[in-house]
Design a protein around this motif. Sequence first.
Motif, PDB file in Angstrom:
ATOM      1  N   ILE A 183       0.675  -1.318  -0.155  1.00  0.00           N
ATOM      2  CA  ILE A 183      -0.036  -0.071   0.058  1.00  0.00           C
ATOM      3  C   ILE A 183       0.795   1.269  -0.198  1.00  0.00           C
ATOM      4  O   ILE A 183       0.742   2.399  -0.769  1.00  0.00           O
ATOM      5  N   GLN A 240       0.918   4.230  -2.701  1.00  0.00           N
ATOM      6  CA  GLN A 240       0.626   5.636  -2.297  1.00  0.00           C
ATOM      7  C   GLN A 240       1.911   6.556  -3.092  1.00  0.00           C
ATOM      8  O   GLN A 240       1.784   7.566  -3.420  1.00  0.00           O
ATOM      9  N   ARG A 265       1.907   6.939  -6.622  1.00  0.00           N
ATOM     10  CA  ARG A 265       0.757   7.825  -6.934  1.00  0.00           C
ATOM     11  C   ARG A 265       1.250   9.314  -6.771  1.00  0.00           C
ATOM     12  O   ARG A 265       1.101  10.229  -7.592  1.00  0.00           O
ATOM     13  N   GLU A 266       2.026   9.721  -5.832  1.00  0.00           N
ATOM     14  CA  GLU A 266       2.593  10.846  -5.210  1.00  0.00           C
ATOM     15  C   GLU A 266       3.445  11.207  -6.178  1.00  0.00           C
ATOM     16  O   GLU A 266       3.728  12.356  -6.728  1.00  0.00           O
ATOM     17  N   ARG A 280      -7.771  -4.016   3.076  1.00  0.00           N
ATOM     18  CA  ARG A 280      -7.200  -2.412   2.479  1.00  0.00           C
ATOM     19  C   ARG A 280      -6.818  -2.818   0.906  1.00  0.00           C
ATOM     20  O   ARG A 280      -7.097  -1.994   0.251  1.00  0.00           O
ATOM     21  N   ILE A 314      -8.303   0.034  -2.069  1.00  0.00           N
ATOM     22  CA  ILE A 314      -7.624   1.108  -2.206  1.00  0.00           C
ATOM     23  C   ILE A 314      -7.672   1.247  -3.899  1.00  0.00           C
ATOM     24  O   ILE A 314      -7.845   0.223  -4.736  1.00  0.00           O
ATOM     25  N   THR A 315      -7.469   2.230  -4.730  1.00  0.00           N
ATOM     26  CA  THR A 315      -7.360   2.352  -6.052  1.00  0.00           C
ATOM     27  C   THR A 315      -5.912   2.674  -6.607  1.00  0.00           C
ATOM     28  O   THR A 315      -5.309   3.676  -6.128  1.00  0.00           O
TER      29      THR A 315
END
Lengths: 350, 350
Positions: B256, B260, B263-264, B283, B287-288
């Motif tokens: 995860i 993230q 993505r950031e 989770r 999450i996408t």
Amino acid sequence: MSNRSKTIVDIAEELKLSVSTVSRALNDHPNISVKTKDRVKKMARKLGYRPNALAAGLRSNKSRTIGLVVPKISMFFPATISTIIQNKLHEVGYNLIICQSNDSYEQEVALVNALYSARVEGLAVSTTLYTTDFSHFDIFKQQNIPLVFFDRVPKDYNVKVIRGNDYMGGFEATEHLIDKGCKDIVFIGGPLTCSLYTERLSGYKAALQKHKIAFKKSRVFFHELTRENALQTCEKVFGQEPHPDGVFATNDTTAITILQYCREAGIKVPEQVKIVGYSNDPRTEIITPSITSVDQYPSTMAERIVAALMELIQAKHPAAYRHSQEIIPIQLVERDSSSSEQKKTRSTKK
Amino acid sequence: MSNRSKTIVDIAEELKLSVSTVSRALNDHPNISVKTKDRVKKMARKLGYRPNALAAGLRSNKSRTIGLVVPKISMFFPATISTIIQNKLHEVGYNLIICQSNDSYEQEVALVNALYSARVEGLAVSTTLYTTDFSHFDIFKQQNIPLVFFDRVPKDYNVKVIRGNDYMGGFEATEHLIDKGCKDIVFIGGPLTCSLYTERLSGYKAALQKHKIAFKKSRVFFHELTRENALQTCEKVFGQEPHPDGVFATNDTTAITILQYCREAGIKVPEQVKIVGYSNDPRTEIITPSITSVDQYPSTMAERIVAALMELIQAKHPAAYRHSQEIIPIQLVERDSSSSEQKKTRSTKK
DNA sequence: GTAAACTTTGCAAACGTTTGCATAAAAATT
DNA sequence: AATTTTTATGCAAACGTTTGCAAAGTTTAC
């Protein structure tokens, strides 16, 4: 080959001491000389002596054990609470027996009896959704055994209570939605037999009233807050016009389910409907859009529970403490699911 | 007013019976007449008699209690396992003492000693990341007390073991990434002192080898699988070119975090880098994009643990059973984070 | 009608500690 | 040197059960 496990009697014989001296030596009783203590401890180690907590507990009436009953240990809130309680108790030399009722009243009764039978020195309980008869706890009150309820607490049972400010949680969540422009807000609660949901509902109503929004019975729903039930409610709510523009779900599983339902149904969150959950489950932060939720500070609550138990155990005149209520503040954590701003590049929390 | 709690002696006196008869009556011993049993039970109820498990346990050497030691009860996998174990044991009349070691070896030792002291009839353990010396369990083996290790199990300690097929998990996760087109796959594992990660690493290596991809030391990382550590590793991995095209994270928190981070950082998942996690934490589904992960069937494992404990408790010649290994199959759950298809409208699982 | 078998109950020890009280030994006080 | 105080240890009961064995009572078999 003597397979029998060693006792303090064996130590006593080996050292030509009395068992009482050995017992006191092992417990660091002040009346025993340092020299004897050393000899005893050394011999205990040599023989592989292991104390028997059952025997000690029986004789002294002190089991050094606390019982904890929660609805389900795999849910975020009780899991977090349990974790911290366990660690705190370990620090002060207490064991913890964690039990889950699975929201079954019968199981709760059975567990409470078993914990009494194990002679726990204290009991912390978050009840099932349906517990309205608390007589299975009477024995703890009678025997003056520390008893602390938390989170889901009795409504009319005179006892020590530590709970979140569910009224304020309900109020702030609702007012937040109103502030963000919602005028038609659905409330989804658990069964009203449970203290949490009556309080949160009151908060919801109060916020509506403050902002002169009429309370509509058709906009409130009560059922166990599972995924399946949430989906059913979604069918009802979004199955006909007009759609609400806000949903206050009193747990996060429900909030998540609604969000997913809307995504599926092409209803935009937060543009068309805004969502607020409850408990600040880590999943609310991870999902897209992230979900606004009410943090209940589980660690604070857990710390207070342990502190209360320890105070009660040490109290000389215990009755005095027994009937107080402690209320832990809550905090609304704003996220994207209730945002009123233009949608912008999503940013992950650092 | 007699506040002292009632014992079987009180029942015996009241009924002019011997304590032994009362004891047997309450335990439904076959030698006692139905009539006497009824009288005894009625009187027990009338007096508010509560059995004392400490006394019974002391005398009979049967505490009807099982101990469970896990690293942390608030993590998904141990939480699920604990939940099910607790419920299964409750069905067969056993209590469970759940303890968490917080991945501290010292705490594990302390807990195991405390559980022995409480004279549990069996012990189920998932060790800390750093447990390599198992001598604190010796006493259980010596005393022939059922001892079952699961998930994180000892490498060289002759004992009953129930574990997931971590080798296959590692293999399938890696091969899946390769199948999806990855040629440069980062492996992130926990400390190699822990059985899980050596196995998963072996699986990773085997999959690489099968597909003729060179193993590169610079592409494997080991550290406690926390969010902070995962971020640090991200800095290293994505801080310089070339970026890997796949990451196999051996737990979901790490997966995860990486997602993230990407993505950031504007690195597209799964287009530029594909991710697989481990444990099938809820989770990962939320999450996408949703994350491909390896399901370990915690409920199956929990059931096997309870079954094994019960078999061992009932076994006449216990030694025979003690040293077996049970391996629970795993299953790769494919999700969007490792997809090779064109990105299409995201669909939520029904 | 007596012996054998079975059913039901009781006696008393045991489980491994803790603890109130007594006592012996040592130290302090007069 | 006698007395008081302090320190260290031991005796024995107690905690609330369970359980092997004995025994009393009842039924069955011959």
